[in-house]
Scaffold this motif. Structure first.
Motif, PDB file in Angstrom:
ATOM      1  N   ARG A  42       0.852  -1.326   0.051  1.00 58.44           N
ATOM      2  CA  ARG A  42      -0.071  -0.129  -0.067  1.00 58.44           C
ATOM      3  C   ARG A  42       0.976   1.221  -0.121  1.00 58.44           C
ATOM      4  O   ARG A  42       0.590   2.300  -0.838  1.00 58.44           O
ATOM      5  CB  ARG A  42      -0.918  -0.022   1.204  1.00 58.44           C
ATOM      6  N   GLY A  43       1.990   1.251   0.864  1.00 61.55           N
ATOM      7  CA  GLY A  43       2.791   2.305   0.968  1.00 61.55           C
ATOM      8  C   GLY A  43       3.524   2.550  -0.338  1.00 61.55           C
ATOM      9  O   GLY A  43       3.546   3.714  -0.733  1.00 61.55           O
ATOM     10  N   LEU A  44       3.893   1.698  -1.273  1.00 63.87           N
ATOM     11  CA  LEU A  44       4.634   1.599  -2.383  1.00 63.87           C
ATOM     12  C   LEU A  44       3.670   2.289  -3.349  1.00 63.87           C
ATOM     13  O   LEU A  44       3.793   3.306  -4.072  1.00 63.87           O
ATOM     14  CB  LEU A  44       5.032   0.472  -2.761  1.00 63.87           C
ATOM     15  N   LYS A  45       2.377   1.839  -3.377  1.00 62.46           N
ATOM     16  CA  LYS A  45       1.329   2.347  -4.379  1.00 62.46           C
ATOM     17  C   LYS A  45       1.131   4.120  -4.180  1.00 62.46           C
ATOM     18  O   LYS A  45       1.243   4.670  -5.120  1.00 62.46           O
ATOM     19  CB  LYS A  45       0.022   1.671  -4.187  1.00 62.46           C
ATOM     20  N   GLU A  46       1.036   4.174  -2.705  1.00 67.63           N
ATOM     21  CA  GLU A  46       0.767   5.715  -2.539  1.00 67.63           C
ATOM     22  C   GLU A  46       1.952   6.496  -3.154  1.00 67.63           C
ATOM     23  O   GLU A  46       1.907   7.503  -3.543  1.00 67.63           O
ATOM     24  CB  GLU A  46       0.520   5.855  -0.985  1.00 67.63           C
ATOM     25  N   LYS A  47       3.267   5.971  -2.702  1.00 65.34           N
ATOM     26  CA  LYS A  47       4.379   6.709  -3.284  1.00 65.34           C
ATOM     27  C   LYS A  47       4.542   6.837  -4.494  1.00 65.34           C
ATOM     28  O   LYS A  47       4.939   7.775  -5.115  1.00 65.34           O
ATOM     29  CB  LYS A  47       5.892   5.887  -2.726  1.00 65.34           C
ATOM     30  N   LEU A  48       4.087   5.893  -5.371  1.00 65.70           N
ATOM     31  CA  LEU A  48       4.052   5.925  -6.714  1.00 65.70           C
ATOM     32  C   LEU A  48       2.981   6.802  -7.505  1.00 65.70           C
ATOM     33  O   LEU A  48       3.268   7.574  -8.355  1.00 65.70           O
ATOM     34  CB  LEU A  48       4.020   4.575  -7.487  1.00 65.70           C
ATOM     35  N   GLU A  49       1.788   6.878  -6.694  1.00 61.52           N
ATOM     36  CA  GLU A  49       0.890   7.581  -6.962  1.00 61.52           C
ATOM     37  C   GLU A  49       1.243   9.192  -7.034  1.00 61.52           C
ATOM     38  O   GLU A  49       1.141  10.159  -7.887  1.00 61.52           O
ATOM     39  CB  GLU A  49      -0.346   7.564  -6.158  1.00 61.52           C
ATOM     40  N   ALA A  50       2.295   9.297  -6.064  1.00 61.58           N
ATOM     41  CA  ALA A  50       2.595  10.819  -5.884  1.00 61.58           C
ATOM     42  C   ALA A  50       3.471  11.292  -7.030  1.00 61.58           C
ATOM     43  O   ALA A  50       3.922  12.456  -7.124  1.00 61.58           O
ATOM     44  CB  ALA A  50       3.478  11.003  -4.497  1.00 61.58           C
TER      45      ALA A  50
ATOM     46  N   LEU B 220      12.441   6.953 -10.396  1.00 61.49           N
ATOM     47  CA  LEU B 220      11.454   7.358  -9.379  1.00 61.49           C
ATOM     48  C   LEU B 220      10.802   6.032  -8.824  1.00 61.49           C
ATOM     49  O   LEU B 220      10.465   5.945  -7.699  1.00 61.49           O
ATOM     50  CB  LEU B 220      10.400   8.238 -10.349  1.00 61.49           C
ATOM     51  N   ILE B 221      10.581   5.043  -9.729  1.00 59.94           N
ATOM     52  CA  ILE B 221      10.031   3.797  -9.310  1.00 59.94           C
ATOM     53  C   ILE B 221      10.975   3.212  -8.550  1.00 59.94           C
ATOM     54  O   ILE B 221      10.604   2.398  -7.361  1.00 59.94           O
ATOM     55  CB  ILE B 221       9.618   2.924 -10.651  1.00 59.94           C
ATOM     56  N   ALA B 222      12.266   3.047  -8.638  1.00 57.80           N
ATOM     57  CA  ALA B 222      13.339   2.592  -7.992  1.00 57.80           C
ATOM     58  C   ALA B 222      13.450   3.187  -6.697  1.00 57.80           C
ATOM     59  O   ALA B 222      13.471   2.631  -5.347  1.00 57.80           O
ATOM     60  CB  ALA B 222      14.765   2.527  -8.668  1.00 57.80           C
ATOM     61  N   GLU B 223      13.320   4.519  -6.487  1.00 56.54           N
ATOM     62  CA  GLU B 223      13.450   5.355  -5.272  1.00 56.54           C
ATOM     63  C   GLU B 223      12.420   4.992  -4.337  1.00 56.54           C
ATOM     64  O   GLU B 223      12.410   4.715  -3.181  1.00 56.54           O
ATOM     65  CB  GLU B 223      13.437   6.772  -5.547  1.00 56.54           C
ATOM     66  N   ALA B 224      10.921   4.942  -4.939  1.00 48.67           N
ATOM     67  CA  ALA B 224       9.866   4.518  -4.044  1.00 48.67           C
ATOM     68  C   ALA B 224       9.894   3.163  -3.733  1.00 48.67           C
ATOM     69  O   ALA B 224       9.600   2.763  -2.561  1.00 48.67           O
ATOM     70  CB  ALA B 224       8.526   4.406  -5.182  1.00 48.67           C
ATOM     71  N   ILE B 225      10.684   2.090  -4.194  1.00 44.86           N
ATOM     72  CA  ILE B 225      10.810   0.906  -4.003  1.00 44.86           C
ATOM     73  C   ILE B 225      11.820   1.058  -2.761  1.00 44.86           C
ATOM     74  O   ILE B 225      11.554   0.206  -1.592  1.00 44.86           O
ATOM     75  CB  ILE B 225      11.339  -0.048  -4.829  1.00 44.86           C
ATOM     76  N   MET B 226      12.890   1.572  -2.926  1.00 45.58           N
ATOM     77  CA  MET B 226      13.867   1.761  -1.909  1.00 45.58           C
ATOM     78  C   MET B 226      13.279   2.498  -0.442  1.00 45.58           C
ATOM     79  O   MET B 226      13.638   2.016   0.844  1.00 45.58           O
ATOM     80  CB  MET B 226      15.351   2.487  -2.191  1.00 45.58           C
TER      81      MET B 226
END
Ligand SMILES: C[S@@+](CC[C@H](N)C(=O)[O-])C[C@H]1O[C@@H](n2cnc3c(N)ncnc32)[C@H](O)[C@@H]1O
Length: 253
Positions: free
Chosen positions: A50-58, A93-99
């Motif tokens: 959920r946290g990752l999805k929210e980060k990517l949505e941003a 951006l995707i990688a940073e959200a994962i990290m």
């Protein structure tokens, strides 16, 4: 010829069947729409996802978010992602959200080719974090050191590895024809009472890591790494020794 017992055939067939139907996704590795529950809500998503999805949505537009591949692998402290061509410039951006989501991930690599060739290796490009392709993965109390650029490795096979290990009976001899860095062999050695696991691979890098993994997991007396073509090795020195043979077809992996 390899001795064929009914037990052997069971492991052989189940092993193949297991690898064909395998759809396991890293429990924390789902990014997109498949994570939504039937009502379209996100309430059942594990916290990390959920946290990752929210980060990517941003950081991504909804149209971009819908293109993000739904799964990724985490091997040790390295995440391996696939990014569609149209989103390549958003890889970082995707990688940073994962990290940010998985605090223990220190490197993100992008898979740039399918797993290919006899050695079942994939092309990888660095995206973010530490510039490295080597890591140590933990699975069922075992440690697997691996260079993802040089050797095959899949964290998704963990349940299959344990399922196979549980079939092995006390005192049995196992021949693992395509061992990679030794995951099946070491899980078998640590979680069964096998007498011996002959562990063959044709990739010198994989065998080098296998040898190190045998030491790391203290299974020196049980797992014997052998570098070579499985067919030749078996014909030359392992005829009629096996109670069980593992033969996960390389080209299907
Ligand atoms: C799909 S990988 C499986 C690795 C391992 N079973 C695992 O799950 O991590 C297939 C492996 O077979 C090896 N291989 C391919 N052809 C081979 C051969 N003729 N003899 C021995 N190993 C071979 C490759 O180097 C690769 O490590």
């Amino acid at each position: 010829m390899i001795r064929e017992s009914s037990k052997l055939k069971t492991v052989f067939k189940n092993s193949l069947r297991g690898s064909r139907k395998l759809k396991y996704v890293d429990p924390e590795g789902t990014l997109g729409a498949s994570s939504l529950d039937k009502t379209g809500g996100v309430s059942k998503m594990p916290k990390a996802r959920r946290g990752l999805k929210e980060k990517l949505e941003a950081v991504l537009a909804p149209s971009e978010l819908s293109l993000v591949y739904r799964s990724y692998d985490i091997v040790g402290d390295i995440a391996v992602i696939k990014v569609p061509e149209s989103l390549v410039e958003k890889s970082r951006l995707i990688a940073e959200a994962i990290m940010e989501t998985h605090k223990h991930v220190s490197t993100v690599l992008r898979q740039v080719t399918p797993i290919h060739g006899d050695l079942r290796i994939r092309g990888l490009e660095w995206v973010a974090g530490e510039r490295k392709t080597e890591t140590v993965h933990r699975e069922f109390g075992c440690l697997f050191k691996v260079d993802l650029k040089r050797c095959y490795f899949s964290p998704r096979l963990l349940n299959e590895r344990m399922r196979i290990a549980r079939l092995v009976r006390e005192g049995e001899t196992v021949v693992n024809m395509f061992s990679g860095v030794g995951c099946y062999s070491i899980i078998i050695a640590r979680h069964s009472k096998a007498r011996k696991v002959y562990s063959i691979d044709i990739n010198p890098d994989a065998v080098r890591y296998m040898r190190e993994n045998v030491r790391l997991n203290r299974v020196e007396g049980v797992v014997e790494p052998i570098e070579g073509d499985a067919k030749d090795v078996i014909l030359e020195r392992l005829r009629r020794v096996a109670d069980r043979v593992l033969m996960p077809l390389p080209e299907k992996a």
